[in-house]
Design an enzyme around this catalytic site. Sequence first.
Site, PDB file in Angstrom:
ATOM      1  N   ASP A   1      48.371  24.760  88.615  1.00 35.01           N
ATOM      2  CA  ASP A   1      47.342  24.057  87.849  1.00 35.01           C
ATOM      3  C   ASP A   1      47.540  24.302  86.346  1.00 35.01           C
ATOM      4  O   ASP A   1      47.768  25.435  85.924  1.00 35.01           O
ATOM      5  CB  ASP A   1      45.974  24.613  88.288  1.00 35.01           C
ATOM      6  CG  ASP A   1      44.801  23.832  87.736  1.00 35.01           C
ATOM      7  OD1 ASP A   1      44.665  22.655  88.089  1.00 35.01           O
ATOM      8  OD2 ASP A   1      44.009  24.419  86.968  1.00 35.01           O
TER       9      ASP A   1
ATOM     10  N   GLU B   1      51.711  21.020  87.437  1.00 38.57           N
ATOM     11  CA  GLU B   1      50.790  20.026  86.894  1.00 38.57           C
ATOM     12  C   GLU B   1      50.824  20.194  85.382  1.00 38.57           C
ATOM     13  O   GLU B   1      50.208  21.105  84.842  1.00 38.57           O
ATOM     14  CB  GLU B   1      49.351  20.229  87.396  1.00 38.57           C
ATOM     15  CG  GLU B   1      48.462  19.085  86.950  1.00 38.57           C
ATOM     16  CD  GLU B   1      47.076  19.467  86.442  1.00 38.57           C
ATOM     17  OE1 GLU B   1      46.229  18.583  86.315  1.00 38.57           O
ATOM     18  OE2 GLU B   1      46.837  20.652  86.142  1.00 38.57           O
TER      19      GLU B   1
HETATM   20  C1  GLC Z   1      43.610  20.561  86.700  1.00 34.80           C
HETATM   21  C2  GLC Z   1      42.932  20.154  87.976  1.00 34.80           C
HETATM   22  C3  GLC Z   1      41.557  19.691  87.649  1.00 34.80           C
HETATM   23  C4  GLC Z   1      40.808  20.841  87.021  1.00 34.80           C
HETATM   24  C5  GLC Z   1      41.552  21.410  85.821  1.00 34.80           C
HETATM   25  C6  GLC Z   1      41.020  22.747  85.430  1.00 34.80           C
HETATM   26  O1  GLC Z   1      43.772  19.502  85.827  1.00 34.80           O
HETATM   27  O2  GLC Z   1      43.684  19.186  88.635  1.00 34.80           O
HETATM   28  O3  GLC Z   1      40.868  19.207  88.763  1.00 34.80           O
HETATM   29  O4  GLC Z   1      39.542  20.413  86.601  1.00 34.80           O
HETATM   30  O5  GLC Z   1      42.912  21.606  86.105  1.00 34.80           O
HETATM   31  O6  GLC Z   1      41.385  23.729  86.355  1.00 34.80           O
END
Ligand code: GLC
Length: 533
Positions: free
Chosen positions: A207, A259
């Site tokens: 994440d 991500e």
């Molecule tokens: C990422 C996740 C999202 C979350 C953010 C903070 O973007 O996919 O859902 O709100 O991180 O952890």
Amino acid sequence: MTTDHATPTWWRHAVIYQVYPRSFADSDGDGIGDLPGALSHLDDLVELGVDAVWFSPFYRSPMADAGYDVSDYRDVDPIFGTLADADALLAAAHGRGLKVIVDLVPNHSSDQHRWFQEALAAGPGSAARARYVFRDGAGDDGAYPPNGWQSVFGGAAWSRVPDGQWYLHLFHPGQPDLNWENPEVRAEFEDILRFWLDRGVDGFRVDVAHGLVKAVGLPDQDAAGGGGPMWDQDGVHEIYRSWRKILDGYPGGRIMVAEAWVSPPERLGRYVRGDEMHQAFNFEFLQAPWDATRQREVIATSLATTAAVGAPTTWVLSNHDVVRHATRLAGPAGAPLHQGIGAADPHPDLALGLRRARAATALMLALPGSAYLYQGEELGLPEDVRLPDEVRQDPTWLRSGHTIRGRDGCRVPLPWVADAPSYGFGPGPSSWLPQPDIWARYALDRQRGVAGSTYELYRRALALRREYGLGTTGLIWLDLGPDVVAFRAGTVLVLANLGTAGVPVPDGVAVVLASGPLADDGTVPTDTTVWAR
Ligand code: GLC
């Protein structure tokens, strides 16, 4: 050719299905999906034909951001089940040949995490505070935030604690950023990785992978340039190199997927260099408008930038943070992705969106590399654009002063059975976000075995993808006109018509998959993709 689950390179062409646990399946009737619920539907995922499942966070959490605020990285939240349930789910998935990827949230913990509670109690200058990003405020009495950084969810990225110091939270105040300059933080996460690797997980979705390291001195936005002083700092790569060494010590091909919302694509390529992560989500592709020129460009650029570092390309159209592609692709190009759509906003046409979504998915599943699916897209689910504002739970809605609706519209629980309470989501009559009446027509039991249904399109596409080794081959572009995306992938000719006029199928091949009905004269109509051999 089939996907070989025993090989350590399974991920290079895998189709990975995202389960958002609170909205997938509820076993106990409390209206919130859980791990036993997920286990009970694993056979459906096998039938669908995916290779792996990525589970969004199910760890202990006060749920300030739906579980992306973790208070214990080594336990399961009671609303989702127990650690024993996680072990059972993992074993059941492996028993069916499915790989399992779990979410890792290293940029921030919950404010209820033991470490943050210790930091609050220990006071300024303490070792406990050094695990987070605490600073004195600006102004004579420190009454102003240390800098002007804004939270992704709206408002200042700093909150003040009773003794006067401030702490950084790039997201919700309940998600304090960890201090990745601190060796103790690094050691802790290496241990968390091992904890889950030892339990048998096949990988981690990391994440906010572009956020862990902040620019030295926390300069204001203007002074820093580039993607901003909090994103995509070169220092993050050292962390992933150290994690890669840990993963490589385990058998079977354990992976990390980033991500990372970074651009240009070359910057994303840095996350998947040989000694770092295995994959990164391709958000350029997700954000590309439904336009043939742009689609060809983004596909070519994606392939080139990952090839340059020897990594496979990934493809994704939907996830739990963006407007579902069955809605998005019928809306205006460039519309905000994360902001949702309200009942009073203009609503994209359902039929147009679904036609384009099916064509886009058929295009995606033929491309070289690995593909990610988000739960419900195989049913053709649209964004829930009529969700009442009173029930919204995304912190964005509150933090933006009720100006940005946020992501709840793509998180509404799944319909499994048209004529059951909560459409078969669980034994109870309701769900944590209410399901709209139109969910009945998308329910799995209304689509299974029904020729032409979106579910059967996905199932056939995944079966043929496996049979023909799509995903494992290269791509040779074909020129069938400016509004057509066309290429050969191995033995398959792929043709996506994004123009208005029908396009003939080239001579010598027969259609094996079509995302929608062909015209009476056999041509491929607008917003339709075919595979032919
Ligand atoms: C990422 C996740 C999202 C979350 C953010 C903070 O973007 O996919 O859902 O709100 O991180 O952890």
